[in-house]
Enzyme design. Structure first.
Site, short mmCIF file in Angstrom:
data_model
loop_
_atom_site.label_atom_id
_atom_site.label_comp_id
_atom_site.label_asym_id
_atom_site.label_seq_id
_atom_site.Cartn_x
_atom_site.Cartn_y
_atom_site.Cartn_z
N GLY A 199 0.83 -1.20 0.00
CA GLY A 199 0.00 0.00 0.00
C GLY A 199 0.86 1.25 0.00
O GLY A 199 1.98 1.26 -0.53
N SER A 200 0.32 2.29 0.62
CA SER A 200 0.97 3.60 0.53
C SER A 200 1.93 3.84 1.72
O SER A 200 1.73 3.27 2.80
CB SER A 200 -0.11 4.68 0.54
OG SER A 200 -0.86 4.56 1.73
N VAL A 203 0.27 4.75 5.26
CA VAL A 203 -0.33 3.61 5.99
C VAL A 203 0.77 2.62 6.42
O VAL A 203 0.67 2.02 7.49
CB VAL A 203 -1.43 2.92 5.14
CG1 VAL A 203 -2.05 1.75 5.89
CG2 VAL A 203 -2.53 3.92 4.78
N GLU A 221 5.61 -3.28 0.82
CA GLU A 221 5.66 -3.11 -0.64
C GLU A 221 4.94 -1.81 -0.95
O GLU A 221 3.71 -1.75 -0.91
CB GLU A 221 4.98 -4.30 -1.34
CG GLU A 221 5.68 -5.62 -1.13
CD GLU A 221 6.99 -5.75 -1.90
OE1 GLU A 221 7.27 -4.90 -2.77
OE2 GLU A 221 7.73 -6.70 -1.62
N CYS A 255 1.86 0.10 -9.11
CA CYS A 255 2.97 0.58 -8.25
C CYS A 255 4.28 0.69 -9.02
O CYS A 255 5.07 1.58 -8.75
CB CYS A 255 3.13 -0.35 -7.06
SG CYS A 255 3.40 -2.06 -7.55
P1 NAD Z 1 -3.46 2.16 1.14
O1 NAD Z 1 -2.19 2.32 1.89
O2 NAD Z 1 -4.48 3.23 1.22
O3 NAD Z 1 -4.23 0.83 1.59
C1 NAD Z 1 -3.57 -0.44 1.67
C2 NAD Z 1 -4.26 -1.31 2.71
O4 NAD Z 1 -4.16 -0.67 3.99
C3 NAD Z 1 -5.74 -1.55 2.45
O5 NAD Z 1 -6.01 -2.93 2.72
C4 NAD Z 1 -6.44 -0.66 3.46
O6 NAD Z 1 -7.64 -1.20 3.94
C5 NAD Z 1 -5.43 -0.57 4.59
N1 NAD Z 1 -5.51 0.73 5.29
C6 NAD Z 1 -5.76 1.94 4.73
N2 NAD Z 1 -5.71 2.91 5.68
C7 NAD Z 1 -5.43 2.29 6.85
C8 NAD Z 1 -5.24 2.73 8.19
N3 NAD Z 1 -5.34 4.02 8.53
N4 NAD Z 1 -4.94 1.83 9.14
C9 NAD Z 1 -4.83 0.52 8.82
N5 NAD Z 1 -5.00 0.04 7.56
C10 NAD Z 1 -5.30 0.90 6.60
O7 NAD Z 1 -3.00 1.87 -0.37
P2 NAD Z 1 -3.90 1.65 -1.65
O8 NAD Z 1 -4.59 2.92 -1.99
O9 NAD Z 1 -4.73 0.41 -1.49
O10 NAD Z 1 -2.79 1.33 -2.75
C11 NAD Z 1 -2.09 2.36 -3.39
C12 NAD Z 1 -0.66 2.42 -2.90
O11 NAD Z 1 -0.12 1.12 -2.85
C13 NAD Z 1 0.23 3.19 -3.84
O12 NAD Z 1 1.13 3.98 -3.08
C14 NAD Z 1 0.99 2.10 -4.58
O13 NAD Z 1 2.22 2.50 -5.09
C15 NAD Z 1 1.13 1.07 -3.53
N6 NAD Z 1 1.29 -0.24 -4.13
C16 NAD Z 1 2.46 -0.91 -3.98
C17 NAD Z 1 2.63 -2.16 -4.56
C18 NAD Z 1 3.90 -2.94 -4.44
O14 NAD Z 1 3.88 -4.14 -4.70
N7 NAD Z 1 5.02 -2.34 -4.07
C19 NAD Z 1 1.59 -2.73 -5.28
C20 NAD Z 1 0.40 -2.01 -5.40
C21 NAD Z 1 0.24 -0.78 -4.81
#
Ligand code: NAD
Length: 467
Positions: A199-200, A203, A221, A255
């Site tokens: 994720g981001s 988070v 990741e 990503c």
């Molecule tokens: P996100 O960080 O918003 O969410 C990821 C996960 O975290 C989700 O399951 C969500 O429910 C959970 N989450 C969100 N806010 C939270 C909180 N406050 N507390 C606990 N859990 C929480 O990311 P996204 O919008 O789903 O994905 C986009 C990001 O992910 C981009 O930055 C992208 O580059 C990255 N990404 C990385 C990869 C990789 O393999 N390196 C792959 C895909 C996406």
């Protein structure tokens, strides 16, 4: 306590789910190579039998087209699972560690591979199948149990994962919890032996802080601004197609996608023309009608990405249709490095382009920002390619290509710095979930007193040889 919306047993609370996963892990049931191979085979079967259901769910949530869904979500995980299934018994073999000539006479050292225990896998929405089941392949191959938390932003995919995992895999070893921030917060309050987060970066900090409370190891990741550097000596036709593919695949919500392009001054205009005509070749004059162009995940993201085009010179694209969550493939000309579109990861179908006149500029520009997840170099010169690689840092590099580094079996996938920590895929995924435990065995029959007090200079010298 937050109720769990959907999982194996909807009355089960999150703490009791984790407890039961732990008890099953401690029973030793997940340790054998046979169990691991069976689970990996079952995962392959699931991906084959449920292919249509998976593609339908991806189409419903983000209108991912069949080709992209198949390549990036089904083929990729299936390949990972097949490789792990075929290699796991070899990976599990204890490693023999060479000892010194004398020290090895009455002793031997090996490294055994212990599974870590109960893993937590938190997935992102943009590749909902790959980013939950890919880490699961790694967890299974190393003999762990796992709780999966898919992203709530793709509810059809999350519900499908929640239904399929207990249907095809060992119910005692894996559980899926659907939900957003409240559920994830409660999950993170539990103790795990490993946390795998995709994720981001903001988070990721929350996840890492929760992990720190129990000193739980993490793989993070993340993402970043991955550049495509296009030099004048590149094959420009191929470069334009691969940059456009790396940007507009999944409508830029990737990503490792190309975030921006930095193009050598002497070919800048020609390259922009080629990019614009490539977009037309890919998606036709009306990309909204193309079956191959995905939609933005929600209105908030659509608005955020669209705003990044404000005040920019648009070469092609720029149109939106909010009701359809559509944002056209968009290319921006002569973007200033200080503009908002160049600050954070775009994560959408907008390609800012900039010019460079010598490689020093490009290298300093990349190094002034955070380390990206990927870096793409388009050049026919081995010397330029090597120089950029040597003088910059990124999760991975693609030379004259984009995206496909993620599909190479056996190649580690992961970021560095703000783009992540740790890696997976193949043996690296297995290692992420494994503790390499050193086991020294020494004969008790011979016990020269050299290591024991009273110490002397002679004993100090001999000890070095004997141990
Ligand atoms: P996100 O960080 O918003 O969410 C990821 C996960 O975290 C989700 O399951 C969500 O429910 C959970 N989450 C969100 N806010 C939270 C909180 N406050 N507390 C606990 N859990 C929480 O990311 P996204 O919008 O789903 O994905 C986009 C990001 O992910 C981009 O930055 C992208 O580059 C990255 N990404 C990385 C990869 C990789 O393999 N390196 C792959 C895909 C996406």
């Amino acid at each position: 306590m937050v109720p769990v919306p959907s999982q194996v047993d909807s009355t089960e609370s999150i703490p009791s789910t984790v407890k039961r996963l732990r008890e099953y892990f401690e029973s030793g049931a997940t340790q054998s190579s046979t169990w691991r191979e069976e689970q990996l085979s079952a995962l392959v079967t699931m991906l084959e039998v449920e292919e249509k259901a998976i593609l339908d769910a991806l189409a419903k949530d983000i209108r991912k087209c069949t080709f992209e869904g198949h390549l990036s979500e089904i083929f990729s995980v299936k390949n990972e699972a097949i490789e792990a299934r075929d290699e796991v018994s070899a990976w599990m073999k204890p490693e023999k560690i060479p000892m010194s000539l004398i020290g090895g006479i009455a002793a031997s050292t090996r490294v055994v591979h212990d599974p870590l225990g109960v893993g937590l896998i938190i997935g992102a929405w943009n590749y909902p199948i790959m980013l939950t089941l890919g880490p699961l392949v790694a967890a299974i191959s190393a003999g762990n149990t796992a709780l999966l938390k898919p992203s709530e932003l793709v509810p059809t995919c999350a519900a499908l994962i929640s239904r399929l995992v207990p249907q095809y895999l060992d119910k005692n070893a894996f559980a899926v919890v659907e939900g957003g921030i409240p559920e994830t917060t409660e999950i993170l309050a539990q103790r795990f032996d490993h946390i795998f987060f995709t994720g981001s970066p903001p988070v990721a900090k929350i996840v890492m802080a929760a992990a720190a409370k129990n000193l739980t190891p993490v793989v993070l990741e993340l993402g970043g601004k991955s550049p495509a550097i296009v030099c004048a000596d590149a094959n420009l036709g191929t470069a334009a197609r691969r940059v456009a593919w790396g940007k507009f695949f999944n409508a830029g919500q990737t990503c490792i996608g190309v975030d921006y392009a930095i193009i050598e001054d002497s070919i800048y205009d020609e390259f922009l023309d080629r990019l614009a005509s490539t977009v037309q070749d890919f998606y036709g004059p009306l990309p909204q009608q193309s079956p191959d162009f995905a939609r933005i995940v929600n209105e908030a993201n659509l608005d955020r990405i669209h705003q990044l085009t404000d005040g920019q010179e648009i070469v092609i694209g720029g149109q939106t249709d909010r009701d359809d969550l559509y944002l056209a493939p968009t290319i921006l000309r002569d973007v200033s490095p200080d503009s908002p579109v160049m600050q954070d990861e775009i994560f959408g179908p907008v390609l800012p382009t900039m010019r460079f006149s010598d490689l020093d500029e490009v290298i300093s520009f990349i190094n002034a920002g955070e380390k990206p997840l990927a870096q793409y170099i388009f050049s026919g010169s081995r010397q330029k390619q090597d120089r950029i690689i040597a003088e910059t840092s990124s999760g991975a590099v693609g030379i004259n290509d984009t995206l496909s580094q993620i599909l190479i079996p056996g190649a580690p996938f992961g970021g560095v710095g703000q783009s992540g920590m740790g890696a997976y895929h193949g043996y690296d995924g297995y290692l992420a979930y494994t503790h390499r435990r050193t086991v020294l065995t020494r004969s008790a029959a011979v016990d020269p007193p050299v290591r024991y007090p009273p110490y002397s200079d002679l004993k100090a010298k001999l000890t070095g040889w004997l141990l």
